[in-house]
Design a protein around this motif. Structure first.
Motif, mmCIF file in Angstrom:
data_model
loop_
_atom_site.group_PDB
_atom_site.id
_atom_site.type_symbol
_atom_site.label_atom_id
_atom_site.label_comp_id
_atom_site.label_asym_id
_atom_site.label_seq_id
_atom_site.Cartn_x
_atom_site.Cartn_y
_atom_site.Cartn_z
ATOM 1 N N SER A 1 -8.097 -11.620 6.159
ATOM 2 C CA SER A 1 -7.335 -10.652 5.385
ATOM 3 C C SER A 1 -7.791 -9.272 5.829
ATOM 4 O O SER A 1 -8.977 -9.069 6.107
ATOM 5 N N SER B 1 -11.469 -5.536 7.947
ATOM 6 C CA SER B 1 -11.435 -6.928 7.509
ATOM 7 C C SER B 1 -12.036 -7.068 6.109
ATOM 8 O O SER B 1 -12.729 -6.172 5.616
ATOM 9 N N ARG B 2 -11.771 -8.192 5.514
ATOM 10 C CA ARG B 2 -12.197 -8.471 4.139
ATOM 11 C C ARG B 2 -13.702 -8.364 3.959
ATOM 12 O O ARG B 2 -14.178 -8.045 2.878
ATOM 13 N N TYR C 1 -12.926 -2.356 2.741
ATOM 14 C CA TYR C 1 -11.921 -3.251 2.161
ATOM 15 C C TYR C 1 -12.262 -3.544 0.701
ATOM 16 O O TYR C 1 -11.429 -3.413 -0.194
ATOM 17 N N GLN C 2 -13.498 -3.963 0.464
ATOM 18 C CA GLN C 2 -13.911 -4.378 -0.876
ATOM 19 C C GLN C 2 -13.739 -3.261 -1.902
ATOM 20 O O GLN C 2 -13.204 -3.493 -2.990
ATOM 21 N N ASP D 1 -9.984 -2.366 -2.516
ATOM 22 C CA ASP D 1 -9.314 -3.439 -3.236
ATOM 23 C C ASP D 1 -9.771 -3.513 -4.692
ATOM 24 O O ASP D 1 -8.958 -3.656 -5.604
ATOM 25 N N VAL E 1 -2.911 -4.741 1.832
ATOM 26 C CA VAL E 1 -3.713 -5.850 2.322
ATOM 27 C C VAL E 1 -2.788 -6.992 2.703
ATOM 28 O O VAL E 1 -1.700 -7.153 2.154
#
Length: 136
Positions: free
Chosen positions: A3, A25-26, A31-32, A35, A135
């Motif tokens: 993801s 990337s995840r 990303y974290q 999100d 995402v």
């Protein structure tokens, strides 16, 4: 399945489609944090892609969370250092905290750059007028 969090620039030209800028990337903190803090839109299915439009206040929320976590980790590390006294378990924890802080600081710098791009979009001389993300 992988993801990715992808950032896009939308050119000012009429009927312009978003252009991919960069993806994370995840497993990255960038990303974290985006999100978790902003609940970024899922890209969607089919031809109608979904996006979250960024502005400075949204990016500032992400930066605030990152800075808070860095501060907490630094305080924790300082406390461990006070009590280490040669205890290898505590020394290992200090090393782990330092690595964690370095990872968060890397993400902080990336998010600060994204904020710069969002600010730039507000200027009339810029060739793009929106920064989006999603995402997949």
């Amino acid at each position: 399945m992988s993801s990715y969090l992808t950032f896009y620039l939308v050119p000012k030209a009429e009927d312009s489609k978003p252009l991919d800028l960069i993806s994370y990337s995840r497993n990255t903190d960038v990303y974290q944090y985006f999100d978790e803090v902003l609940h970024v839109a899922y890209i969607g299915i089919g031809n109608e892609k979904q996006y979250t439009e960024l502005n400075t206040s949204k990016v500032d929320k992400v930066l605030e969370e990152l800075r808070n976590d860095i501060s907490k980790a630094q305080k924790r590390m300082a406390e461990y250092e006070k009590h280490a006294n040669g205890n290898t378990e505590i020394i290992e924890e200090v090393i782990s905290q330092k690595e964690y802080i370095e990872d968060l600081e890397w993400a902080l710098h990336k998010v600060e750059f994204i904020r710069d791009i969002v600010v730039e979009a507000t200027y009339s001389y810029c060739d793009y007028n929106k920064v989006l993300c999603n995402v997949d």
